[in-house]
Scaffold this active site. Structure first.
Site, PDB file in Angstrom:
ATOM      1  N   ASP A 125     -44.754 -45.480  -7.027  1.00  0.00           N
ATOM      2  CA  ASP A 125     -45.297 -44.313  -7.723  1.00  0.00           C
ATOM      3  C   ASP A 125     -44.212 -43.295  -8.080  1.00  0.00           C
ATOM      4  O   ASP A 125     -43.145 -43.249  -7.468  1.00  0.00           O
ATOM      5  CB  ASP A 125     -46.313 -43.600  -6.809  1.00  0.00           C
ATOM      6  N   HIS A 151     -42.373 -45.257  -3.365  1.00  0.00           N
ATOM      7  CA  HIS A 151     -41.946 -44.388  -4.470  1.00  0.00           C
ATOM      8  C   HIS A 151     -40.575 -44.808  -4.973  1.00  0.00           C
ATOM      9  O   HIS A 151     -39.633 -44.881  -4.169  1.00  0.00           O
ATOM     10  CB  HIS A 151     -41.918 -42.927  -4.005  1.00  0.00           C
TER      11      HIS A 151
HETATM   12 ZN    ZN Z   1     -47.715 -39.825  -6.579  1.00  0.00          ZN
END
Ligand code: ZN
Length: 211
Positions: free
Chosen positions: A9, A163
């Protein structure tokens, strides 16, 4: 054999995303990148998202700015977060289209979604993708892996949020993937049904707890 689905993400990021793509490619693993509109609309971000798609990964909308939770925004701002990112992803040839709201450090619950964005997803045939494992690579770049492995051992099907950000956490991705494989996990691209309250535009789980 427990299943594990990996998602990345808040990118694309010029430092972290190429590393993640190389690493996934090397292991033959397909994943999903939930990108931010404001990043994917830059030339570097666009190239990286296109590369991810070309290499067989899915790309999804993760809001434009990743600011307040959608449920805390007025209707117009919430729709803007969704629509501007879709415009930045207009080149994407992928079905279904994917959206992941952001929870603020992985929180689910009320405020995660906005009813106007839910309508967009229903009309556009979107799949809404949540998560069940958040090992905290964003705040603990060197310690997240052990938590992630421990969580993946306890679940039949883990949907892990990582991430592709430039905080050094993805230096450990190679070793994480190796350990998952060594422990016999099955790494797949699909999402566990309990993490997708909307599938192809159809609401399949009650949404009251989210908006
Ligand atoms: Zn996020």
């Amino acid at each position: 054999m427990a299943k594990v689905t990996l998602t990345f993400d808040n990118g694309p990021d010029p430092q972290a995303t190429p590393l993640v793509l190389d690493c996934l490619g090397h292991h033959g693993i397909k994943s999903t990148f939930f990108v931010l509109g404001q990043k994917v609309s830059t030339p570097d971000g666009l190239n990286l998202a296109r590369r991810a798609s070309r290499e067989g990964h899915w790309v999804g909308n993760h809001t434009w700015s990743h600011g307040a939770r959608l449920g805390d925004l007025d209707r117009e701002s919430a729709l803007g977060e969704f629509d501007r990112t879709e415009q930045a992803l207009s080149w994407l040839d992928q079905s279904p289209r994917l959206f992941r709201p952001h929870g603020g450090a992985g929180r689910l619950g009320r405020g995660l979604l906005h009813p106007a964005v839910v309508d967009r997803m229903k009309l556009g045939g979107y799949t809404c993708v949540l998560w069940n494992v958040v090992p905290g690579d964003f705040r603990d770049p060197d310690g997240w892996m052990d938590r992630a492995l421990a969580d993946c051992r306890t679940r039949e099907w883990s949907l892990v949020v990582l991430h592709d950000r430039d905080n050094g956490a993805m230096r450990h991705l190679e070793s994480f993937l190796r350990k998952l494989r060594d422990e016999g996990h099955d790494l797949i691209q699909d999402f566990p049904p309990d993490c997708t309250p909307i599938v192809n535009g159809k609401v399949v789980q009650p949404l009251d707890e989210f908006c």
